[in-house]
Design an enzyme around this catalytic site. Sequence first.
Site, short mmCIF file in Angstrom:
data_model
loop_
_atom_site.label_atom_id
_atom_site.label_comp_id
_atom_site.label_asym_id
_atom_site.label_seq_id
_atom_site.Cartn_x
_atom_site.Cartn_y
_atom_site.Cartn_z
CG ASP A 296 -0.13 0.64 2.44
OD1 ASP A 296 0.69 -0.09 3.03
OD2 ASP A 296 -0.29 1.83 2.75
CB CYS A 334 -3.24 3.36 -20.04
SG CYS A 334 -4.17 3.37 -18.51
CB CYS A 336 -7.43 4.26 -17.20
SG CYS A 336 -6.74 5.87 -17.60
CG HIS A 364 -2.98 7.22 -16.00
ND1 HIS A 364 -2.95 6.33 -17.06
CD2 HIS A 364 -1.68 7.34 -15.59
CE1 HIS A 364 -1.70 5.98 -17.30
NE2 HIS A 364 -0.91 6.57 -16.42
ZN LIG Z 1 -4.52 5.63 -18.26
#
Ligand SMILES: [Zn+2]
Length: 418
Positions: A296, A334, A336, A364
């Site tokens: 984390d 990516c 996202c 992102h």
């Molecule tokens: Zn992204």
Amino acid sequence: MLSRNFTYNLQYCNTFNRLFTTNMSGNKPLVFNILSECKTSKARVGKMTLPHGVVDTPVFMPVGTQGTLKGMLPEQLEKMGLQIMLANTYHLGTKPGAEVLRKAGGLHKFMNWDRPLLTDSGGFQMVSLLKLAEITEEGVKFQSLNQQKAEVMLTPEHSIEIQNAIGADIIMQLDDVIKTTSPDENRVKESVLRTTRWLDRCIKAHQNPDTQNIFPIVQGTLYKDLRIISANELIKRSVNGFAIGGLSGGESKDDFWKVVHLCTDLLPKEKPRYLMGVGFAVDLVVCSALGVDMFDCVFPTRTARFGCALLSIGQLNLRKAKYAKDFGPIDPECWCNTCKNYTRAYLHGVVTQLPVACHLLSEHNVAFQMRLMQEIRDSVSENRFPDFVQNFMLKLYPDKNYPSWIKDSLSAVNMELL
Ligand SMILES: [Zn+2]
């Protein structure tokens, strides 16, 4: 501190929960199955089944300080496929407070997130945020910022009481946190022994052992012998997983990886190992190779708020003028929402100015961390983890000027770089 009435209600409620859950299932609240192991390093892929769902490991857990990630809704994180997040006991215990959380039916209901949660003990925040914190055998004494500077005490029992009200799947013991680079060996030894004593108090105070897992925390800073004492004492207790604490506190990378390597050797293989406060991509790759299952860090979401997007070749500071006319996405690879729909030029215009930028960059960066962990898991499962690590490091260091700690740590688990 909690009122007597509240404490009574909480105990009644927890006793009821305990009876109810034991009668209903009697199952362990954490089942960890190792699905694949790397044949070269100590990396492994696992499946951790918790009361609120399944978590694939190695996993990175983003930090939702006050019951939400800054700039992201729980349903957005769920849609992205996030399986677990972390919440801070200190912040939640201060506001809205344990009583409100208990009345709300726990944090899952309160924040509209029905997947696994992990809470820290609150101790680290106190020691790091509050300069006046003082540690005694009883607990961490500090001046409350909310209650007209009244002196309050966070004891192991109180930390567990709040964490029981929050109701996370994994809760952390209160530990005696000291600076990693503390030169005072006697003080480090005291913290190791006290952390074990506090673990026993936490286990005794824990009201929901059928639905919440306490993880002990291995301490001992950079002293090998003290880490061994700490791990050996903690593994005698009946718990379902372990954390490695007291790192990422200013120690050298050389010291850092050696302690992680030692701790994963000491901790039982069949239980999950959580390395606290670690979240840089390169650290996630190296420490997965060293056998860590959970991580984390606030870094990915914090850096997003400052306009930095994470990439496999490093960071992209979108505040820089050169992105004003760059009409490509942050990362063409990516998946996202931000990369699919927004350009670097658009983001350059809004970063650090508008709250929407915080959302877009956080999405992102969380997706980046999730994708990296997925790549680690896939490469271990498909028996090509050493190749993955070589390519990952080469992308990051195309001139092959690898820092020595990376070469040494990987070499310790039989991996060489290209
Ligand atoms: Zn992204």
